[in-house]
Enzyme design. Structure first.
Site, PDB file in Angstrom:
ATOM      1  N   HIS A 117      -4.086  72.340  -7.208  1.00  0.00           N
ATOM      2  CA  HIS A 117      -4.385  73.444  -6.290  1.00  0.00           C
ATOM      3  C   HIS A 117      -3.859  74.781  -6.820  1.00  0.00           C
ATOM      4  O   HIS A 117      -3.309  75.594  -6.056  1.00  0.00           O
ATOM      5  CB  HIS A 117      -3.824  73.184  -4.898  1.00  0.00           C
ATOM      6  N   HIS A 131       1.253  59.773   4.365  1.00  0.00           N
ATOM      7  CA  HIS A 131       0.648  61.099   4.269  1.00  0.00           C
ATOM      8  C   HIS A 131      -0.827  60.950   3.948  1.00  0.00           C
ATOM      9  O   HIS A 131      -1.206  60.183   3.053  1.00  0.00           O
ATOM     10  CB  HIS A 131       1.383  61.879   3.172  1.00  0.00           C
ATOM     11  N   GLU A 165      -3.003  63.165   2.661  1.00  0.00           N
ATOM     12  CA  GLU A 165      -3.566  63.864   1.508  1.00  0.00           C
ATOM     13  C   GLU A 165      -3.997  62.866   0.433  1.00  0.00           C
ATOM     14  O   GLU A 165      -3.346  61.856   0.193  1.00  0.00           O
ATOM     15  CB  GLU A 165      -2.565  64.870   0.951  1.00  0.00           C
ATOM     16  N   ASP A 186      -4.074  62.507  -2.771  1.00  0.00           N
ATOM     17  CA  ASP A 186      -3.319  61.977  -3.905  1.00  0.00           C
ATOM     18  C   ASP A 186      -2.423  60.823  -3.478  1.00  0.00           C
ATOM     19  O   ASP A 186      -1.881  60.097  -4.314  1.00  0.00           O
ATOM     20  CB  ASP A 186      -2.502  63.070  -4.598  1.00  0.00           C
ATOM     21  N   HIS A 225       4.155  68.272   3.922  1.00  0.00           N
ATOM     22  CA  HIS A 225       3.700  69.622   4.190  1.00  0.00           C
ATOM     23  C   HIS A 225       2.400  69.641   4.987  1.00  0.00           C
ATOM     24  O   HIS A 225       1.719  70.672   5.037  1.00  0.00           O
ATOM     25  CB  HIS A 225       3.515  70.381   2.869  1.00  0.00           C
ATOM     26  N   ASP A 260       6.350  63.120  -0.134  1.00  0.00           N
ATOM     27  CA  ASP A 260       6.404  64.330  -0.957  1.00  0.00           C
ATOM     28  C   ASP A 260       7.814  64.887  -1.111  1.00  0.00           C
ATOM     29  O   ASP A 260       8.099  65.596  -2.083  1.00  0.00           O
ATOM     30  CB  ASP A 260       5.495  65.412  -0.372  1.00  0.00           C
ATOM     31  N   TYR A 281       8.201  72.041  -7.771  1.00  0.00           N
ATOM     32  CA  TYR A 281       7.421  71.355  -6.726  1.00  0.00           C
ATOM     33  C   TYR A 281       7.764  71.923  -5.357  1.00  0.00           C
ATOM     34  O   TYR A 281       6.880  72.266  -4.558  1.00  0.00           O
ATOM     35  CB  TYR A 281       7.718  69.856  -6.785  1.00  0.00           C
ATOM     36  N   HIS A 286       6.020  61.189  -5.959  1.00  0.00           N
ATOM     37  CA  HIS A 286       5.727  61.831  -7.244  1.00  0.00           C
ATOM     38  C   HIS A 286       6.992  61.857  -8.085  1.00  0.00           C
ATOM     39  O   HIS A 286       8.070  62.193  -7.603  1.00  0.00           O
ATOM     40  CB  HIS A 286       5.230  63.266  -7.048  1.00  0.00           C
TER      41      HIS A 286
END
Length: 389
Positions: free
Chosen positions: A24, A78, A80, A82, A145, A164, A192, A223
């Protein structure tokens, strides 16, 4: 495939993305990982999945340990993609699995992405799920987030599956903090946080308070590396990131067409140095905005310069300010500067843009028509050195 064990019957089954270089608009120069974890108990549980293109790698890693069809629970911390992108591939094999997600944002998000045909179980903050010998407690971390975010805690193993939080975009053939260069890991963790979590410092601070109340021996994020040796240091570092305190440091960020604005930037740096303030200089043609954002996180002063192009600020400067507006840095002070030819209107525009990201303006914009003289550059330096900082 290598079997990576966190504890007896708890395994890393994620994927390493060696080649990704952008997330992003945030540069991921050291690649990334999408971490997922498998718990073998009376109820076999997969904690998170991976980005969709890595679904096969995820399933292959699981298959080295158990038949994926035996998965009972899939915990989605989460929505999202990924993290959740491989849900369809997993559910195609584990047809009887129940997807555990947060109420109500997680449930809404997963159904929007993957439909309503799966078996979902929405959990409330603080709810506990028994797996047999172990249990999982779900801790809500909304807006870290996305609204749906939660982390998962296994008290029997003292493991926090932190999603995250504490993440780093860092690809490695090793998976634990005591196997890699922690200086690099800490750099990537700060980058990050600055580029993804900076707008949510208050929520991060609240989450850290919750984390500190738990008995944790290991942090398994979504991650980067898994922390098993430097847990306290990592939690302390996150507390530092989100405490809202800035350091006495200045950033001078600019773009220049014919070096006039650049000369002004150099004089401003010298002025800060004479005032006893550490200063960093960033030419937007040479530095990526996500690397600059990492320095913005803790700097007290943000000074931005531009040449005038078609009665406007340069596109690179506009892009940087748009990025900053999204990250919403807190407690910054600064001013605008630049050179101009036919008219200085864009310097007023630049100052307004700084005000829009809540930078406290400590002096009027510094404007020079065409090429600054040596005398003008000395005046700029003296003026900055004389500001009460």
């Amino acid at each position: 495939m290598e079997i990576v064990k966190l504890r007896d019957d708890i395994y890393y089954v994620g994927a390493v993305d060696w080649n990704v270089r952008s997330f992003h608009g945030y540069t991921t120069n050291r690649g990334a990982t999408y971490n997922a974890y498998l718990i073998i108990d009376e109820k076999i549980t997969l904690v998170d999945t991976v980005k969709a293109p890595f679904s096969e790698e995820l399933l292959n890693r699981i298959s080295e340990i158990i038949d994926p069809a035996k998965i009972d629970y899939l915990v989605s911390n989460h929505v999202e993609m990924d993290h959740s992108g491989a849900i369809p591939a997993v559910m195609e094999v584990a047809k009887n699995a129940t997807i555990i997600t947060s109420a109500q944002s997680g449930l809404k998000g997963l159904q929007a992405h993957y439909g309503k045909d799966y078996k979902y179980q929405a959990v409330q903050a603080g709810e506990t799920l028994s797996l047999g010998k172990r249990s999982l407690t779900f801790v809500a971390t909304p807006m870290l987030h996305w609204p749906d975010n939660m982390v998962t805690y296994c008290k029997e193993e003292k493991i926090l599956f932190s999603n995250d939080a504490f993440g780093q975009h860092y690809a490695s053939s090793k998976h634990f903090d005591d196997e890699v260069d922690m200086a690099i890991v800490m750099q990537e963790m700060e980058k990050y946080y600055a580029n993804i979590l900076m707008p949510y410092g208050r929520q991060a601070s609240q989450a850290i308070d919750i984390v500190k109340s738990l008995d944790i021996d290991m942090i398994a994020s979504s991650h980067g590396v898994i922390f098993r040796k430097y847990v306290k240091e990592v939690i302390d570092k996150y507390s530092y990131f989100c405490n809202g305190e800035n350091e006495k440091r200045a950033l001078v960020v600019y773009d220049s067409m014919w070096k006039s604005t650049e000369k002004m930037a150099f004089s401003i740096v010298e002025g800060f140095k004479r005032a006893g303030v550490e200063c960093l200089l960033f030419d937007l043609k040479e530095n990526h905005i996500s690397d600059i954002a990492t320095q913005v996180l803790k700097a007290e002063y943000l000074v931005v310069g531009t040449s005038v192009l078609n009665a406007n600020i340069l596109p690179t400067v506009g892009a940087f300010l748009t990025y900053m507006k999204g990250l919403a840095p807190k407690g910054k002070k600064g001013f605008a500067f630049g050179s101009y030819g036919w008219g200085p209107q864009s310097l007023s525009t630049l100052q307004k843009e700084l005000e829009a990201i809540n930078v406290e303006i400590i002096k009027d914009a510094i404007k020079i028509n065409y090429v600054p003289t040596k005398e003008q550059l000395r005046e700029i330096e003296d003026e900055i050195a004389a500001i009460e900082l």
